[in-house]
Write a protein that holds these residues in place. Sequence first.
Motif, mmCIF file in Angstrom:
data_model
loop_
_atom_site.group_PDB
_atom_site.id
_atom_site.type_symbol
_atom_site.label_atom_id
_atom_site.label_comp_id
_atom_site.label_asym_id
_atom_site.label_seq_id
_atom_site.Cartn_x
_atom_site.Cartn_y
_atom_site.Cartn_z
ATOM 1 N N CYS A 123 -7.076 10.002 -3.208
ATOM 2 C CA CYS A 123 -6.866 8.924 -2.230
ATOM 3 C C CYS A 123 -6.789 9.528 -0.846
ATOM 4 O O CYS A 123 -6.634 10.740 -0.691
ATOM 5 N N GLY A 124 -6.899 8.682 0.162
ATOM 6 C CA GLY A 124 -6.777 9.135 1.535
ATOM 7 C C GLY A 124 -5.310 9.276 1.922
ATOM 8 O O GLY A 124 -4.414 8.780 1.235
ATOM 9 N N GLN A 125 -5.056 9.929 3.058
ATOM 10 C CA GLN A 125 -3.679 10.211 3.461
ATOM 11 C C GLN A 125 -2.902 8.936 3.764
ATOM 12 O O GLN A 125 -1.704 8.849 3.463
ATOM 13 N N GLU A 126 -3.552 7.937 4.338
ATOM 14 C CA GLU A 126 -2.842 6.688 4.632
ATOM 15 C C GLU A 126 -2.414 5.984 3.352
ATOM 16 O O GLU A 126 -1.308 5.437 3.268
ATOM 17 N N ILE A 127 -3.278 5.991 2.347
ATOM 18 C CA ILE A 127 -2.932 5.366 1.069
ATOM 19 C C ILE A 127 -1.802 6.125 0.395
ATOM 20 O O ILE A 127 -0.853 5.533 -0.142
ATOM 21 N N LEU A 128 -1.879 7.449 0.440
ATOM 22 C CA LEU A 128 -0.835 8.275 -0.156
ATOM 23 C C LEU A 128 0.501 8.031 0.553
ATOM 24 O O LEU A 128 1.546 7.870 -0.101
ATOM 25 N N ALA A 129 0.461 7.987 1.878
ATOM 26 C CA ALA A 129 1.686 7.723 2.642
ATOM 27 C C ALA A 129 2.257 6.348 2.297
ATOM 28 O O ALA A 129 3.476 6.185 2.147
ATOM 29 N N LEU A 130 1.389 5.358 2.175
ATOM 30 C CA LEU A 130 1.825 4.005 1.850
ATOM 31 C C LEU A 130 2.573 3.973 0.521
ATOM 32 O O LEU A 130 3.658 3.381 0.415
ATOM 33 N N HIS A 289 -19.567 15.841 -10.850
ATOM 34 C CA HIS A 289 -18.184 16.177 -11.188
ATOM 35 C C HIS A 289 -17.383 14.888 -11.335
ATOM 36 O O HIS A 289 -17.400 14.027 -10.456
ATOM 37 N N VAL A 290 -16.667 14.759 -12.449
ATOM 38 C CA VAL A 290 -15.859 13.567 -12.695
ATOM 39 C C VAL A 290 -14.501 13.726 -12.024
ATOM 40 O O VAL A 290 -13.843 14.762 -12.173
ATOM 41 N N TYR A 291 -14.078 12.733 -11.279
ATOM 42 C CA TYR A 291 -12.747 12.792 -10.678
ATOM 43 C C TYR A 291 -12.084 11.419 -10.726
ATOM 44 O O TYR A 291 -12.736 10.384 -10.778
ATOM 45 N N ARG A 292 -10.766 11.454 -10.729
ATOM 46 C CA ARG A 292 -9.968 10.230 -10.710
ATOM 47 C C ARG A 292 -9.675 9.846 -9.266
ATOM 48 O O ARG A 292 -9.575 10.704 -8.389
ATOM 49 N N TYR A 293 -9.486 8.558 -9.048
ATOM 50 C CA TYR A 293 -9.133 8.118 -7.701
ATOM 51 C C TYR A 293 -8.403 6.784 -7.776
ATOM 52 O O TYR A 293 -8.517 6.046 -8.771
#
Length: 351
Positions: A123-130, A289-293
């Motif tokens: 996730c992006g930093q704003e989403i993580l901060a939220l 490459h498989v990644y989660r988000y």
Amino acid sequence: MELGKEYFGPLWKYIGNEEITDVDYNGREVWLTNIYNERYRVNQSYVEENVTPAFVEQFSQRIANVVSQQFNKQHPELEAETSELRVTILHESVARSGRSISIRKTPPIIRLTAKKALEEHFCGQEILALLINCVLTKMNLIFCGMPGIGKTECVKFFSRYVPGNERVITIEDTMEIRYSVTNPGKDCIEMRVSDVFDYADAIKTSLRLNPKWIMLSEARSKEVKYLLESWSTGVRGITTLHTDDVRNIPDRILNMLESRVDADRLENDIYQATDVGVLIRKKKDEQNHVYRYIDQVCFFLRETGKNRIVMAVQEGELVLNSFPAQILKRFVRAGIEDPFLCPVLEEELSV
């Protein structure tokens, strides 16, 4: 209970590999899942030469002896758990492809970190901060997604931001959250449910233990009613459930309830007690490459007698222009003027 490497024979090379999270044998083939959520098959010649019927039988009997359980047609499922592994064996009388073995690693570590979340496009930093600010504001969170997508890992990561003096009670059938190990020095009681002490019993009992947070490893059935009731008393909480859209969370909860009367009565309670829904998905990047988000984030609201869902994140992108007054007021009361800024996160990223 601990199992030495001698128990696992030709499978030990995968158990000992820190990048492998799951080892599955379906009666013919061995399949592996790694920390990148990639799933692939082991060379078949190795399996045929080493994972023989004799080894599978020996392994099954060793596990049965360790846990003092019978394993036969009358008792076709065998389960064992160590501090870092969960082993499930299914008898060939019910697994028509042949005796099946599933080994899942449950180490007492948190693989997800703030830096990894950003570097690996979780996730992006704003989403993580939220989301961290949602925990700091003491909102109730539900992480959803398909099996194996990393919901419990999210619970482990975001629960780190619960203040250490706030008592946390975890309730699980298989010990995976490991809150007391991953959060040393914090006040925690870890409950394990069983046939004689189910999720509903555990939730009701936990309310007498002065909890500030109740973390349920997975909401599956009628116990969700007691979880909602506990949340409505002011106890905070985090849990997971299986659904592929945060907007389906209320219906998914209603479908778990025992009776239609409960469902009709509790629909409003869901919107009052539940605050945040988070959906985790996986996809492939240009390098395959498989990644989660984090695909979706939403807020649940009940205002002026009406229930509504406000989407904050869709398809991994922020879509919220302004916070509902009810949500913003809660952030402000917690001393958070901008929900997209989090000093705790910034300090962690600067280290």
